[in-house]
Scaffold this motif. Structure first.
Motif, PDB file in Angstrom:
ATOM      1  N   LEU A  96       0.975  -1.310   0.001  1.00 52.85           N
ATOM      2  CA  LEU A  96       0.088   0.042   0.080  1.00 52.85           C
ATOM      3  C   LEU A  96       0.908   1.400   0.055  1.00 52.85           C
ATOM      4  CD1 LEU A  96      -2.563   1.208   0.027  1.00 52.85           C
ATOM      5  CD2 LEU A  96      -2.784   1.108   2.395  1.00 52.85           C
ATOM      6  N   GLY A  97       1.977   1.296   0.707  1.00 52.11           N
ATOM      7  CA  GLY A  97       2.971   2.429   0.891  1.00 52.11           C
ATOM      8  C   GLY A  97       3.522   2.564  -0.525  1.00 52.11           C
ATOM      9  N   LEU A  98       3.936   1.616  -1.333  1.00 52.76           N
ATOM     10  CA  LEU A  98       4.550   1.527  -2.711  1.00 52.76           C
ATOM     11  C   LEU A  98       3.290   2.406  -3.799  1.00 52.76           C
ATOM     12  CD1 LEU A  98       6.254   1.113  -4.884  1.00 52.76           C
ATOM     13  CD2 LEU A  98       5.221  -1.042  -5.244  1.00 52.76           C
ATOM     14  N   ILE A  99       2.005   1.944  -3.517  1.00 52.29           N
ATOM     15  CA  ILE A  99       1.072   2.361  -4.273  1.00 52.29           C
ATOM     16  C   ILE A  99       0.495   3.677  -3.934  1.00 52.29           C
ATOM     17  CG2 ILE A  99      -1.439   1.905  -4.984  1.00 52.29           C
ATOM     18  CD1 ILE A  99      -1.123  -0.840  -4.852  1.00 52.29           C
ATOM     19  N   SER A 100       0.718   4.018  -2.575  1.00 50.87           N
ATOM     20  CA  SER A 100       0.377   5.288  -2.270  1.00 50.87           C
ATOM     21  C   SER A 100       1.351   6.290  -2.854  1.00 50.87           C
ATOM     22  CB  SER A 100       0.397   5.484  -0.869  1.00 50.87           C
ATOM     23  OG  SER A 100      -0.655   4.758  -0.158  1.00 50.87           O
ATOM     24  N   THR A 101       2.652   6.059  -2.869  1.00 46.68           N
ATOM     25  CA  THR A 101       3.667   6.891  -3.614  1.00 46.68           C
ATOM     26  C   THR A 101       3.464   7.066  -4.874  1.00 46.68           C
ATOM     27  OG1 THR A 101       5.399   5.988  -1.665  1.00 46.68           O
ATOM     28  CG2 THR A 101       6.299   6.800  -3.847  1.00 46.68           C
ATOM     29  N   LEU A 102       3.238   6.061  -5.634  1.00 44.03           N
ATOM     30  CA  LEU A 102       2.945   6.228  -7.161  1.00 44.03           C
ATOM     31  C   LEU A 102       1.652   7.052  -7.350  1.00 44.03           C
ATOM     32  CD1 LEU A 102       3.539   2.475  -8.185  1.00 44.03           C
ATOM     33  CD2 LEU A 102       4.787   4.373  -8.633  1.00 44.03           C
ATOM     34  N   CYS A 103       0.621   7.079  -6.584  1.00 45.72           N
ATOM     35  CA  CYS A 103      -0.294   7.896  -6.747  1.00 45.72           C
ATOM     36  C   CYS A 103      -0.155   9.399  -6.218  1.00 45.72           C
ATOM     37  CB  CYS A 103      -1.591   7.403  -5.659  1.00 45.72           C
ATOM     38  SG  CYS A 103      -2.550   6.052  -6.050  1.00 45.72           S
ATOM     39  N   ASP A 104       0.646   9.524  -5.190  1.00 49.78           N
ATOM     40  CA  ASP A 104       0.869  10.896  -4.747  1.00 49.78           C
ATOM     41  C   ASP A 104       1.900  11.698  -5.580  1.00 49.78           C
ATOM     42  OD1 ASP A 104      -0.674  10.371  -2.684  1.00 49.78           O
ATOM     43  OD2 ASP A 104       1.079   9.904  -1.019  1.00 49.78           O
ATOM     44  N   SER A 105       2.695  10.753  -6.548  1.00 51.80           N
ATOM     45  CA  SER A 105       3.567  11.339  -7.224  1.00 51.80           C
ATOM     46  C   SER A 105       3.191  11.833  -8.777  1.00 51.80           C
ATOM     47  CB  SER A 105       4.920  10.323  -7.554  1.00 51.80           C
ATOM     48  OG  SER A 105       4.522   9.108  -8.211  1.00 51.80           O
ATOM     49  N   GLY A 106       1.814  11.259  -8.989  1.00 56.81           N
ATOM     50  CA  GLY A 106       1.240  11.245 -10.158  1.00 56.81           C
ATOM     51  C   GLY A 106       1.871  10.480 -11.358  1.00 56.81           C
ATOM     52  N   ASP A 107       2.479   9.412 -10.819  1.00 59.48           N
ATOM     53  CA  ASP A 107       2.833   8.578 -11.921  1.00 59.48           C
ATOM     54  C   ASP A 107       2.017   7.555 -12.556  1.00 59.48           C
ATOM     55  OD1 ASP A 107       5.851   9.751 -11.747  1.00 59.48           O
ATOM     56  OD2 ASP A 107       6.235   8.273 -10.139  1.00 59.48           O
ATOM     57  N   LEU A 108       0.633   7.525 -11.762  1.00 60.58           N
ATOM     58  CA  LEU A 108      -0.106   6.565 -12.410  1.00 60.58           C
ATOM     59  C   LEU A 108      -0.833   7.253 -13.218  1.00 60.58           C
ATOM     60  CD1 LEU A 108      -0.994   4.567  -9.225  1.00 60.58           C
ATOM     61  CD2 LEU A 108       0.110   3.788 -11.348  1.00 60.58           C
ATOM     62  N   THR A 109      -1.314   6.968 -14.580  1.00 59.86           N
ATOM     63  CA  THR A 109      -2.173   7.420 -15.574  1.00 59.86           C
ATOM     64  C   THR A 109      -3.591   6.898 -15.051  1.00 59.86           C
ATOM     65  OG1 THR A 109      -2.118   5.517 -16.961  1.00 59.86           O
ATOM     66  CG2 THR A 109      -0.604   7.574 -17.008  1.00 59.86           C
ATOM     67  N   ARG A 110      -4.560   7.332 -15.512  1.00 61.00           N
ATOM     68  CA  ARG A 110      -6.056   6.978 -15.356  1.00 61.00           C
ATOM     69  C   ARG A 110      -6.050   5.401 -15.842  1.00 61.00           C
ATOM     70  NH1 ARG A 110      -9.915   8.133 -13.138  1.00 61.00           N
ATOM     71  NH2 ARG A 110      -9.735  10.226 -13.018  1.00 61.00           N
ATOM     72  N   GLU A 111      -5.523   5.376 -16.932  1.00 58.41           N
ATOM     73  CA  GLU A 111      -5.493   3.803 -17.516  1.00 58.41           C
ATOM     74  C   GLU A 111      -4.578   2.937 -16.616  1.00 58.41           C
ATOM     75  OE1 GLU A 111      -3.749   1.412 -21.293  1.00 58.41           O
ATOM     76  OE2 GLU A 111      -3.695   3.663 -21.438  1.00 58.41           O
ATOM     77  N   ASP A 112      -3.514   3.283 -16.064  1.00 67.18           N
ATOM     78  CA  ASP A 112      -2.920   2.397 -15.109  1.00 67.18           C
ATOM     79  C   ASP A 112      -3.779   2.160 -13.883  1.00 67.18           C
ATOM     80  OD1 ASP A 112      -0.535   2.432 -16.458  1.00 67.18           O
ATOM     81  OD2 ASP A 112       0.247   4.367 -15.444  1.00 67.18           O
ATOM     82  N   ILE A 113      -4.577   2.969 -13.326  1.00 70.29           N
ATOM     83  CA  ILE A 113      -5.313   2.885 -12.167  1.00 70.29           C
ATOM     84  C   ILE A 113      -6.479   2.066 -12.684  1.00 70.29           C
ATOM     85  CG2 ILE A 113      -7.357   4.061 -10.801  1.00 70.29           C
ATOM     86  CD1 ILE A 113      -5.198   6.781 -10.981  1.00 70.29           C
ATOM     87  N   GLU A 114      -7.337   1.919 -13.832  1.00 69.93           N
ATOM     88  CA  GLU A 114      -8.213   1.341 -14.264  1.00 69.93           C
ATOM     89  C   GLU A 114      -7.662  -0.129 -14.411  1.00 69.93           C
ATOM     90  OE1 GLU A 114      -9.599   3.136 -17.684  1.00 69.93           O
ATOM     91  OE2 GLU A 114     -10.569   4.594 -16.777  1.00 69.93           O
ATOM     92  N   LYS A 115      -6.463  -0.417 -14.906  1.00 63.78           N
ATOM     93  CA  LYS A 115      -5.941  -1.807 -14.953  1.00 63.78           C
ATOM     94  C   LYS A 115      -5.646  -2.208 -13.617  1.00 63.78           C
ATOM     95  CE  LYS A 115      -4.005  -1.319 -19.721  1.00 63.78           C
ATOM     96  NZ  LYS A 115      -2.569  -1.133 -20.257  1.00 63.78           N
ATOM     97  N   LEU A 116      -5.171  -1.409 -12.805  1.00 67.02           N
ATOM     98  CA  LEU A 116      -4.876  -2.093 -11.521  1.00 67.02           C
ATOM     99  C   LEU A 116      -6.105  -2.201 -10.616  1.00 67.02           C
ATOM    100  CD1 LEU A 116      -2.644  -2.454  -9.063  1.00 67.02           C
ATOM    101  CD2 LEU A 116      -3.199   0.123  -8.541  1.00 67.02           C
ATOM    102  N   MET A 117      -7.141  -1.349 -10.707  1.00 64.19           N
ATOM    103  CA  MET A 117      -8.876  -1.894 -10.258  1.00 64.19           C
ATOM    104  C   MET A 117      -8.889  -3.159 -10.669  1.00 64.19           C
ATOM    105  SD  MET A 117      -9.005   0.439  -7.868  1.00 64.19           S
ATOM    106  CE  MET A 117     -10.765   0.127  -7.589  1.00 64.19           C
ATOM    107  N   LYS A 118      -8.694  -3.383 -12.040  1.00 64.24           N
ATOM    108  CA  LYS A 118      -9.378  -4.660 -12.614  1.00 64.24           C
ATOM    109  C   LYS A 118      -8.659  -5.851 -12.318  1.00 64.24           C
ATOM    110  CE  LYS A 118     -10.532  -6.075 -17.380  1.00 64.24           C
ATOM    111  NZ  LYS A 118     -10.782  -5.718 -18.713  1.00 64.24           N
ATOM    112  N   ARG A 119      -7.265  -5.496 -12.019  1.00 64.17           N
ATOM    113  CA  ARG A 119      -6.272  -6.740 -11.622  1.00 64.17           C
ATOM    114  C   ARG A 119      -6.770  -7.065 -10.303  1.00 64.17           C
ATOM    115  NH1 ARG A 119      -1.903  -9.592 -13.541  1.00 64.17           N
ATOM    116  NH2 ARG A 119      -1.240 -10.981 -11.720  1.00 64.17           N
TER     117      ARG A 119
END
Length: 122
Positions: A96-119
């Motif tokens: 969760l710390g890793l994912i939070s860092t990716l979210c906070d840094s803006g490195d995740l695109t909307r497409e990345d988030i959608e794929k992550l949610m699906k996964r």
């Protein structure tokens, strides 16, 4: 499963050649496939191969006068190990710390988030 050990960047270069070959390779084949500009001598490559064997990452099979090197682990197995090690070292074991860092840094695109949610739903 045997405990995987961390490998150096130089050892990783050797492993990428071995994994890419998808068959046992000799020292001379490895030297030929080194990236342009790499000036490692044969003894240097042999030293890296010996270290990789000590770590259980590769094994050597003697054929005639040459050793043929093949991986004991797949590239994906090593990538999984490095990812777990990174999460442990940098994020105190928290995915969760890793994912939070990716979210906070803006490195995740909307497409990345959608794929992550699906996964995660799988």
């Amino acid at each position: 499963m045997k405990k995987i050990q961390q490998i150096s960047d130089a050892e990783k270069q050797i492993m990428e050649i071995i994994w890419e070959a998808s068959r046992p390779v000799t020292t001379s084949e490895i030297i030929q496939r080194l990236p342009e500009g790499n000036t490692w001598k044969q003894n240097t490559v042999i030293t890296f191969l010996a270290r990789l064997m000590e770590k259980g990452i590769i094994k050597a099979i003697r054929v005639g006068k040459a050793n043929h090197y093949e991986p004991c682990i797949t590239e994906q197995e090593y990538r999984n190990f490095e990812t777990r090690q990174f999460i442990k070292d940098v994020h105190k074991g928290s995915v969760l710390g890793l994912i939070s860092t990716l979210c906070d840094s803006g490195d995740l695109t909307r497409e990345d988030i959608e794929k992550l949610m699906k996964r995660l739903e799988e």
